[in-house]
Design a protein around this motif. Structure first.
Motif, PDB file in Angstrom:
ATOM      1  N   GLU A   1       6.900  51.068 -55.954  1.00 11.29           N
ATOM      2  CA  GLU A   1       5.998  51.136 -57.093  1.00 11.29           C
ATOM      3  C   GLU A   1       4.575  51.223 -56.574  1.00 11.29           C
ATOM      4  O   GLU A   1       4.131  50.375 -55.805  1.00 11.29           O
ATOM      5  N   ASN A   2       3.886  52.307 -56.952  1.00 13.47           N
ATOM      6  CA  ASN A   2       2.520  52.537 -56.460  1.00 13.47           C
ATOM      7  C   ASN A   2       2.482  52.524 -54.936  1.00 13.47           C
ATOM      8  O   ASN A   2       1.601  51.912 -54.313  1.00 13.47           O
ATOM      9  N   SER A   3       3.472  53.195 -54.331  1.00 14.91           N
ATOM     10  CA  SER A   3       3.585  53.319 -52.873  1.00 14.91           C
ATOM     11  C   SER A   3       3.841  51.994 -52.180  1.00 14.91           C
ATOM     12  O   SER A   3       3.622  51.862 -50.974  1.00 14.91           O
ATOM     13  N   SER A   4       4.295  50.993 -52.928  1.00 14.63           N
ATOM     14  CA  SER A   4       4.605  49.690 -52.346  1.00 14.63           C
ATOM     15  C   SER A   4       6.101  49.413 -52.443  1.00 14.63           C
ATOM     16  O   SER A   4       6.752  49.815 -53.416  1.00 14.63           O
ATOM     17  N   LEU A   5       6.629  48.748 -51.449  1.00 16.90           N
ATOM     18  CA  LEU A   5       8.039  48.382 -51.424  1.00 16.90           C
ATOM     19  C   LEU A   5       8.300  47.264 -52.426  1.00 16.90           C
ATOM     20  O   LEU A   5       7.552  46.285 -52.487  1.00 16.90           O
TER      21      LEU A   5
ATOM     22  N   PHE B   1      14.117  45.835 -43.320  1.00 20.05           N
ATOM     23  CA  PHE B   1      13.995  47.164 -43.935  1.00 20.05           C
ATOM     24  C   PHE B   1      12.556  47.642 -43.871  1.00 20.05           C
ATOM     25  O   PHE B   1      11.621  46.880 -44.110  1.00 20.05           O
ATOM     26  N   VAL B   2      12.403  48.926 -43.530  1.00 16.25           N
ATOM     27  CA  VAL B   2      11.099  49.598 -43.539  1.00 16.25           C
ATOM     28  C   VAL B   2      11.243  50.792 -44.468  1.00 16.25           C
ATOM     29  O   VAL B   2      12.087  51.664 -44.246  1.00 16.25           O
ATOM     30  N   ALA B   3      10.413  50.836 -45.509  1.00 15.86           N
ATOM     31  CA  ALA B   3      10.564  51.871 -46.526  1.00 15.86           C
ATOM     32  C   ALA B   3      10.265  53.250 -45.973  1.00 15.86           C
ATOM     33  O   ALA B   3      11.017  54.194 -46.166  1.00 15.86           O
ATOM     34  N   GLU B   4       9.152  53.388 -45.286  1.00 16.19           N
ATOM     35  CA  GLU B   4       8.746  54.663 -44.707  1.00 16.19           C
ATOM     36  C   GLU B   4       8.207  54.400 -43.322  1.00 16.19           C
ATOM     37  O   GLU B   4       7.882  53.264 -42.967  1.00 16.19           O
ATOM     38  N   GLU B   5       8.057  55.467 -42.544  1.00 16.37           N
ATOM     39  CA  GLU B   5       7.629  55.300 -41.169  1.00 16.37           C
ATOM     40  C   GLU B   5       6.240  54.677 -41.064  1.00 16.37           C
ATOM     41  O   GLU B   5       5.933  53.988 -40.106  1.00 16.37           O
ATOM     42  N   ASN B   6       5.391  54.950 -42.034  1.00 20.11           N
ATOM     43  CA  ASN B   6       4.045  54.384 -41.988  1.00 20.11           C
ATOM     44  C   ASN B   6       3.814  53.372 -43.110  1.00 20.11           C
ATOM     45  O   ASN B   6       2.682  53.158 -43.549  1.00 20.11           O
TER      46      ASN B   6
END
Length: 369
Positions: free
Chosen positions: A87-91, A314-319
């Motif tokens: 949500e809003n680029s947040s995990l 868990f890591v949502a995205e690489e950055n």
């Protein structure tokens, strides 16, 4: 398209197959009641394998689930499933439901693979559970005759794609002189429904209690303390050829106060270097087996009242600036932008004796072969 004598038009079977591959598991479970032909198709090993392969290549964030089993003093075991999302680029991690009752029978979660979770029980048996379908399979654990002296037990759970077989690995690790260990290894094959003993190996201390499954192999963090300086590395076991190997960890400063933990996220191997007493570096291996591909994701500032070593979940995205962590018996989201921790909701305050976690994505995988 084919047309029947009644004038009804039907799609070819191969087109229906491709459409169903793209649907979520919950829809597929409902579609089993549509007709006998749908039930037959969705129950075949061919479709189950194709659906797993299709969805594992590019899984969406919402495909991932977090299963947690917590043993709380005075309350027994509490089990919940959480939805992963953004949500809003947040995990985000939001409580979804109580999982299948079978999960509450678990004494320990040993790992997850292809939507199946491997568990121990209180009756010296093991269980494979699909928390989405509720189907499970129970089989006996492995025992070893007493060789004298104590030993440490390590587990691992993964999938051998070469023969389409799920395997449980159990390592009996016997301490020797100068920090060395002799390891006796038993392997359970779901397809053969039996345990076998494979060639053992020598190593330092296998600090990883549970093997992390990635790229067809299990991985345990190990500390080699028999040499003058001592160092950490990853011990591997390829489940297809049953061959042991080693992977070097990222470069680190060893002042005698570090501890490595392993995890896997979106198929990538993740390693966390815990520095005493208040920080940790998290790394991801972008290209499996290539030491130079280790990439630092984030430096974590531990809380003042640090619970325990940090383990990556868990890591949502690489950055991504937010990562899901386990600190001892606490599951938390860490935000590197403001060095904040957001504890997972859904559990009452109490004395947590043990918290077991599995991250999986929903599939039709069967615990029976």
């Amino acid at each position: 398209m084919e047309e029947t004598s009644e004038g009804l038009t039907f799609l070819p079977q191969e087109v229906i197959f491709e459409i169903l591959l793209r649907l979520p598991v919950k829809s597929l479970l409902k579609f089993r009641c549509v007709s006998k032909s749908f039930l037959s198709l969705l129950s075949t090993p061919l479709f189950r394998e194709a659906h797993i392969n299709f969805n594992s290549k590019k899984p969406k964030m919402t495909d991932y689930k977090l299963a947690v089993v917590a043993s709380v003093s005075g309350l027994g075991r509490i089990c919940h499933v959480y939805n992963m999302g953004s949500e809003n680029s947040s995990l985000t991690v939001a409580r979804h439901s109580c999982p299948a009752k079978s999960l509450s029978l678990s004494a320990r979660i040993l790992g997850s693979c292809n939507g199946l979770i491997c568990l121990t029980s209180d009756t010296f048996t093991l269980m494979l559970l699909n928390p989405c379908t509720g189907k499970f399979n129970i089989f006996p654990d492995s025992m070893l005759r007493n060789k004298g002296g104590g030993c440490y037990v390590r587990y691992g759970f993964g999938y051998d794609a070469s023969v389409e077989d799920y395997k449980v690995v159990k390592i009996f690790s016997f301490p020797q002189i100068e920090g060395r260990h002799e390891n006796v290894v038993n392997v359970y094959s779901l397809k053969a429904n039996s345990w076998s003993t494979i060639q053992g190996f020598s190593s330092g201390s296998l600090n990883g209690k549970l093997g992390v499954f990635a790229n067809g192999a299990l991985h345990w963090e190990a500390r080699q303390s028999h040499c003058s300086s001592g160092f950490w590395e990853i011990v591997t076991l390829d489940l297809a050829v049953m061959r042991y190997g080693k992977i070097a960890l990222p470069s680190y400063e060893d002042d005698g106060g570090i501890y490595w933990t392993l995890g896997v996220s979106r198929g990538y191997l993740v390693a966390c270097c815990n520095y005493e007493p208040n920080s940790a570096d998290m790394w991801m291996m972008k290209e499996y087996g290539v030491e130079k591909s280790w990439t630092k994701l984030v430096t974590i500032s531990s809380p003042v009242d640090r619970w325990d070593y940090i383990s990556p979940l868990f890591v949502a995205e690489e950055n991504c600036d937010e990562v899901l962590l386990q600190l001892g018996e606490v599951i938390t989201l860490y935000n590197s932008r403001n060095a904040s921790f957001k504890r997972l909701e859904g559990y009452p305050s109490g004395d947590f004796h043990q918290v077991q976690v599995a991250i999986y994505f929903e599939t039709l995988a069967s615990p029976h072969i």
